[in-house]
Design an enzyme around this catalytic site. Structure first.
Site, short mmCIF file in Angstrom:
data_model
loop_
_atom_site.label_atom_id
_atom_site.label_comp_id
_atom_site.label_asym_id
_atom_site.label_seq_id
_atom_site.Cartn_x
_atom_site.Cartn_y
_atom_site.Cartn_z
N TRP A 54 0.84 -1.20 0.00
CA TRP A 54 0.00 0.00 0.00
C TRP A 54 0.87 1.25 0.00
CZ3 TRP A 54 0.44 -3.51 3.91
CH2 TRP A 54 0.58 -3.09 5.23
N ASP A 55 0.84 2.14 0.98
CA ASP A 55 1.52 3.45 0.90
C ASP A 55 2.91 3.31 0.29
OD1 ASP A 55 -0.72 4.00 2.39
OD2 ASP A 55 0.34 4.87 4.10
N ALA A 125 4.06 4.92 7.18
CA ALA A 125 4.64 5.60 6.02
C ALA A 125 5.74 6.60 6.38
CB ALA A 125 3.54 6.29 5.23
N ARG A 204 2.53 11.33 12.38
CA ARG A 204 3.15 10.34 11.50
C ARG A 204 3.42 10.92 10.11
NH1 ARG A 204 -2.31 7.85 12.31
NH2 ARG A 204 -3.61 8.28 10.47
N ASP A 205 3.90 10.05 9.22
CA ASP A 205 4.06 10.33 7.78
C ASP A 205 5.08 11.44 7.49
OD1 ASP A 205 2.04 8.49 7.72
OD2 ASP A 205 0.52 9.83 6.93
N GLU A 275 -3.49 13.06 5.81
CA GLU A 275 -2.44 12.03 5.73
C GLU A 275 -1.43 12.32 4.63
OE1 GLU A 275 -3.67 8.04 7.42
OE2 GLU A 275 -5.15 8.32 5.84
#
Length: 453
Positions: A54-55, A125, A204-205, A275
């Site tokens: 995914w990501d 991620a 995050r990210d 996100e």
């Protein structure tokens, strides 16, 4: 570090120097021929049949360009074994890398880190930087290693020290890696887990970005909003939705040392999750993109699983939502969860947008209904691979979809694209994909006894 007092938080809330995605903006979100991608069908073969993927993000250089090493480009992605139920994949996510010479055919390189190396109980991620022969792998350390129960603590971490080797057999990324925490929420600019109101918590990210001679990390977070704050019209339900795009700056340009700064953008009263924030800079315009879900919009607002965007004249400028509402790219009404986690990158006259192939043959109004399906159907209907790349036109504060490339086709800016096969408004490719006919809208209940389920 703040003591979390209401007075300190109120000062932060009252500081309207942070541009806002407002409820008035988000009220204009709607599918049109300018922002809807065509239906996705499964590819002939997934990126790797043994993996859910995914990501995804490129290995890049400090100036943001895609790194080419001996003719190879590299992508990193969150992965899990493909026999795992898709809804459980985030609980065991690990970062793997893939490499390609043509941006079409990808080879699995393996895990970036050995299982015992990274911080947290799993990785979410991040960003991969290639600088002076060294790989800096930024990631989200989710949970804590050895935890008895799965936790959702999130810290921005870095693994540094990786090296890229190539030979006749392909490309390898190898350690040893040195892992450490770069950033944690401070409770004043960015909400801590203890301050969270129970909605989805985020810190995050990470996404590395250089603006002239200054070095930054962008990330997803939440802006603290105390109970006494007179925001959201005093509606406590809306105050629970407090997503923001965070930023930290390196005082020396060292890619291992960052200090928190006030958010670039907040979505207080609008949305909980902004996100994977990232930027494209073109002709003096800073395009800030985020992904978000339909279910993370505050009460009274309707959105989609979609790529949203904002534009300003400088990094710390007054960001305005693209297309008036912020909506840039979304899925058709009859395949509302077919793709997610979009990432845009510059390609000359266009931006190219990669994503992962999420749930197909599934048109229910909520992803919660996936759990009602038999396990075999949950697995069958999850794409778990790279989605078709979407071509996007950027024109000032306006955008429009201009076609697609194949699943996982990620050309470099130096590589020519074919003529667009789909110009919105000029082809019937999206006819009927914008608004559900009232008679077919359904009751939102999944009939698991239906033989066609």
């Amino acid at each position: 570090m703040t003591d979390g007092s209401d007075a300190a938080l109120l000062d932060a809330v009252d500081d309207r120097s942070t541009p806002a995605w407002t409820r008035a903006h988000a009220a204009g979100i709607d599918r049109t021929e300018r922002n809807v991608a065509p239906i996705i069908y499964p590819p002939e073969a997934p990126l790797d049949p043994a993996l859910h993927v995914w990501d995804t993000w490129f290995l890049r250089r400090r100036d943001g360009s895609v790194a080419e090493i001996d003719g190879y480009r590299v992508i990193f992605a969150l992965t899990s074994p493909s026999e795992l139920l898709p809804g459980k994949r985030h609980d065991v996510a690990a970062i793997r890398y893939f490499y390609s010479r043509d941006g079409k055919n990808w080879t699995t390189g393996g895990r970036v880190f050995e299982e015992s190396e990274p911080l947290g109980s799993r990785q979410w991620a991040g960003f991969a930087l290639y600088d002076e022969g060294e790989v800096f792998a930024y990631y989200t350390a989710a949970g804590r290693r050895g935890e008895a129960e799965l936790a959702y603590t999130q810290r921005i971490a870095l693994g540094r020290g990786g090296a890229v080797e190539t030979d006749g057999d392909g490309l390898r990324i190898e350690g040893p890696w040195d892992h450490f925490v770069l950033l944690e929420p401070d409770g004043e600019y960015y909400e801590t887990e203890a301050q969270s109101r129970g909605m989805i918590y985020t810190f995050r990210d990470p996404w590395f970005f250089e603006d002239g001679d200054r070095t930054y990390l962008l990330f997803e977070a939440n802006a603290p909003v105390p109970d006494s704050a007179d925001v959201c019209g005093g509606d406590p339900a809306q105050r629970e939705f407090n997503g923001c795009v965070g930023i930290a700056e390196s005082p020396t340009g060292d890619p291992t040392d960052f200090e928190l700064r006030p958010p670039l953008l907040d979505a207080v009263c609008v949305n909980q999750e902004l996100e994977r924030p990232h930027l494209i800079v073109r002709d003096g315009t800073y395009y800030l993109f985020v992904s978000s879900h339909d279910h993370t919009f505050a009460p009274g607002l309707d959105g989609y699983d979609a790529l949203y965007g904002f534009a300003a004249d400088s990094l710390r400028g007054d960001y305005e939502p693209l297309n008036g509402s912020g909506l840039v790219l979304t899925n058709p009404w009859n395949a509302p969860f077919q793709a997610y986690s979009w990432l845009a990158y510059d390609h000359g006259d266009e931006a190219l947008v990669t994503a992962f192939f999420n749930y197909f043959d599934f048109d229910r109004p909520t992803l919660d209904d996936v759990a009602l399906l038999p396990e075999s159907e949950q697995l069958r209907r999850f794409g778990g691979t790279l989605a078709p790349t979407v071509r996007l036109r950027l024109d000032g504060r306006e955008t429009r979809v201009a076609g697609t490339l194949d699943h996982g086709h990620l050309p470099l800016p130096s590589e020519e694209l074919p003529e667009p096969w789909w110009e919105p408004g000029e082809d019937v490719a999206v006819s009927g994909y914008l608004t559900p006919p009232e008679a077919d809208a359904g009751d939102g209940v999944l009939d698991v006894d239906d033989p066609d389920c």
